[in-house]
Scaffold this active site. Structure first.
Site, PDB file in Angstrom:
ATOM      1  N   GLU A 154     -15.040 -26.944 -86.205  1.00 49.16           N
ATOM      2  CA  GLU A 154     -13.734 -26.339 -85.948  1.00 49.16           C
ATOM      3  C   GLU A 154     -13.295 -26.740 -84.557  1.00 49.16           C
ATOM      4  O   GLU A 154     -14.103 -26.711 -83.617  1.00 49.16           O
ATOM      5  CB  GLU A 154     -13.779 -24.799 -85.979  1.00 49.16           C
TER       6      GLU A 154
ATOM      7  N   GLU B 193     -20.554 -19.041 -87.130  1.00 47.93           N
ATOM      8  CA  GLU B 193     -20.468 -18.294 -85.871  1.00 47.93           C
ATOM      9  C   GLU B 193     -21.108 -16.908 -85.931  1.00 47.93           C
ATOM     10  O   GLU B 193     -20.419 -15.883 -85.830  1.00 47.93           O
ATOM     11  CB  GLU B 193     -19.002 -18.163 -85.433  1.00 47.93           C
TER      12      GLU B 193
HETATM   13  C1  FCB Z   1     -13.214 -19.224 -85.054  1.00 51.44           C
HETATM   14  C2  FCB Z   1     -13.352 -18.795 -86.499  1.00 51.44           C
HETATM   15  C3  FCB Z   1     -12.179 -19.173 -87.350  1.00 51.44           C
HETATM   16  C4  FCB Z   1     -10.878 -19.007 -86.630  1.00 51.44           C
HETATM   17  C5  FCB Z   1     -10.917 -19.689 -85.283  1.00 51.44           C
HETATM   18  C6  FCB Z   1      -9.631 -19.622 -84.505  1.00 51.44           C
HETATM   19  O1  FCB Z   1     -13.979 -18.384 -84.261  1.00 51.44           O
HETATM   20  O2  FCB Z   1     -14.516 -19.335 -87.069  1.00 51.44           O
HETATM   21  O3  FCB Z   1     -12.231 -18.439 -88.550  1.00 51.44           O
HETATM   22  O4  FCB Z   1     -10.576 -17.668 -86.515  1.00 51.44           O
HETATM   23  O5  FCB Z   1     -11.950 -19.152 -84.510  1.00 51.44           O
END
Ligand code: FCB
Length: 451
Positions: free
Chosen positions: A359, A163
């Site tokens: 994620e 990210e």
């Molecule tokens: C993302 C991050 C991760 C975590 C989630 C909730 O942006 O990559 O580390 O904080 O959000």
């Protein structure tokens, strides 16, 4: 609540180094140490000193992963643990920790998927300008190459950055994340240098034998809530999604994004000769998805949603975000269709690259009692999003796997311990691990698939 036809799809869970490892004295310092130790930056004053004590509980956590039955585990390597100053000498003890982690995963039949940069920049590099300095991109590539060399044949899937939007704009524009700088023009340069570092790293890693090298973006569907907000929504989309996809595709910075940020930068740092490096072909791309962003007219009070604030977008015209319906602890709307749109954004921006959801998860209040940790909303969230991804796959999207965020409750950056994203509960004081109902559910789905 069943996962429909899992087939040969890959299932895993994800974590990141600073959020879980602890053992701060065993490594060099990073921007998140400096930031979290500054009063008022992290909501509950939490620091990375102990986190989930993962370094000391490695065997237990490996066994937890084996118990869950995941195919793969996505973790991040802490740059300051393996290279304490960010450049120069490697740390033997730091490497030994990741040797134990990687060998332990392989011994349990779990594929290691390593992210090289999940926001923990070695402090000496920040003191030298951080990501606003092109030299950081070079330093990252050197670090990446040494990891590729060290783990050659054992880690066979890599992500360079996690990210970069967060590093660039939360870190250097709004100051909500480490290093806490509020320099909108410079934040665009940081975004550029991050992708430059990525491109340089991919090349150097491949030269020493690395395979399956990719990057992980948080692609967010941006919804304009009224025609009058279309132009602002386009500005937000340009900085949230398109600038990264354009750079990665070798298209450079688009005329639209150049124009919409012209008030804060002359873009002098962009060099045409960089396009080939920025656009170095990648083997796969990760998409992180949690929610969508709805763009509305400016309101007196903010949305209250973490990460949804106009200060997080350089040169953003007046606007507000307006999440709808049930809101999670983060203030985020739950909308499973959005995960399909996030995949489509990836597909359109960088066609032909295999995708993974790297994620996806939700922070909600868990009910803890003698019978366990009850989190029905999380289980439903995971099931609905996984099924949306699998439906998209059946409809032709080349998505090959899904990682739930997160294996365990952890330090949620500026929100400290106040957000629970884990499928395993971690007691913030004792660090004791307790699988939640959602972990039992996930495990059940994975077991059923194997039987
Ligand atoms: C993302 C991050 C991760 C975590 C989630 C909730 O942006 O990559 O580390 O904080 O959000």
């Amino acid at each position: 609540m069943e996962i429909r036809e899992p087939g040969d799809f890959e299932f895993g869970v994800a974590t990141s180094a600073w959020q879980i490892e602890g053992d701060i004295s065993g490594r060099g310092r990073c921007t998140w140490d400096d930031f979290s130790e500054t009063l008022g930056k992290v909501i509950d004053g939490a620091t990375g000193a102990t986190a989930c004590d993962h370094v000391n509980r490695l065997e237990e956590d490996l066994d937890l992963l084996a118990w869950l039955g995941v195919d793969a585990y996505r973790f991040s390597i802490s740059w300051p643990r393996v290279m304490p100053l960010g450049t120069g000498a490697l740390s033997e003890s730091g490497l030994a920790f990741y040797d134990r982690l990687v060998d332990g995963l392989i011994a349990r039949g779990i594929a290691p998927v390593a992210t090289l940069y999940h926001w923990d920049l070695p402090s000496p590099l920040e003191n030298n300008g951080g990501w606003v300095n092109r030299a950081t991109a070079e330093a990252f590539a050197v670090y990446a190459e040494s990891m590729a060399k060290h783990f050659e044949g054992r880690i066979t899937r890599w992500a360079t950055l996690n990210e970069p939007w967060c590093t660039a704009f939360l870190g250097y524009c709004s100051g909500y994340f480490a290093p806490g700088r509020t320099e909108p023009g410079a934040s665009l340069e940081a975004a550029y240098n991050l992708i430059l570092g990525h491109g340089l790293a991919v090349d150097r890693m491949r030269a020493v034998g690395a395979t399956n090298v990719g990057i992980v973006l948080n692609l967010i569907p941006i919804v304009s809530e009224s025609p009058s907000m279309d132009a602002v929504a386009a500005h937000v989309d340009g900085l949230q999604n398109r600038i990264f996809l354009d750079l990665l595709a070798g298209r450079g910075v688009s005329d639209e994004v150049r124009a919409s940020c012209a008030s804060i930068t002359d873009w002098a740092f962009v060099r045409d000769a960089d396009n080939a490096i920025l656009g170095t072909p990648i083997d796969w791309m990760g998409v992180n998805y949690y929610t969508v962003m709805r763009v509305t007219e400016p309101k007196a009070t903010g949305s209250g949603a973490v990460g949804q604030d106009s200060s997080m977008f350089p040169a953003c015209p007046p606007m507000s975000f307006a999440p709808r319906g049930f809101l999670t602890q983060m203030g985020w709307e739950i909308i499973p269709e959005g995960i399909v749109e996030a995949l489509r954004i990836a597909e359109r921006g960088l066609p032909g690259v295999p995708l993974w959801i790297c994620e996806n998860g939700v922070a909600v209040d868990d009910v803890v009692d003698d019978s366990g940790v009850h989190d029905p909303i999380r289980t439903a969230y995971l099931a609905d999003h996984i099924n949306a991804v699998l439906d998209a796959r059946r409809a032709g999207v080349d998505v090959r796997g899904y990682f739930a965020w997160s294996l365990m409750d952890n330090l949620e950056w500026s929100s400290g311990w106040t957000m629970q994203f884990g499928i395993v509960r971690v007691d913030p004081v004792s660090c004791e691990r307790t699988p939640k109902d959602s972990a039992h559910w996930y495990r059940g789905q994975l077991l059923a698939r194997k039987s």
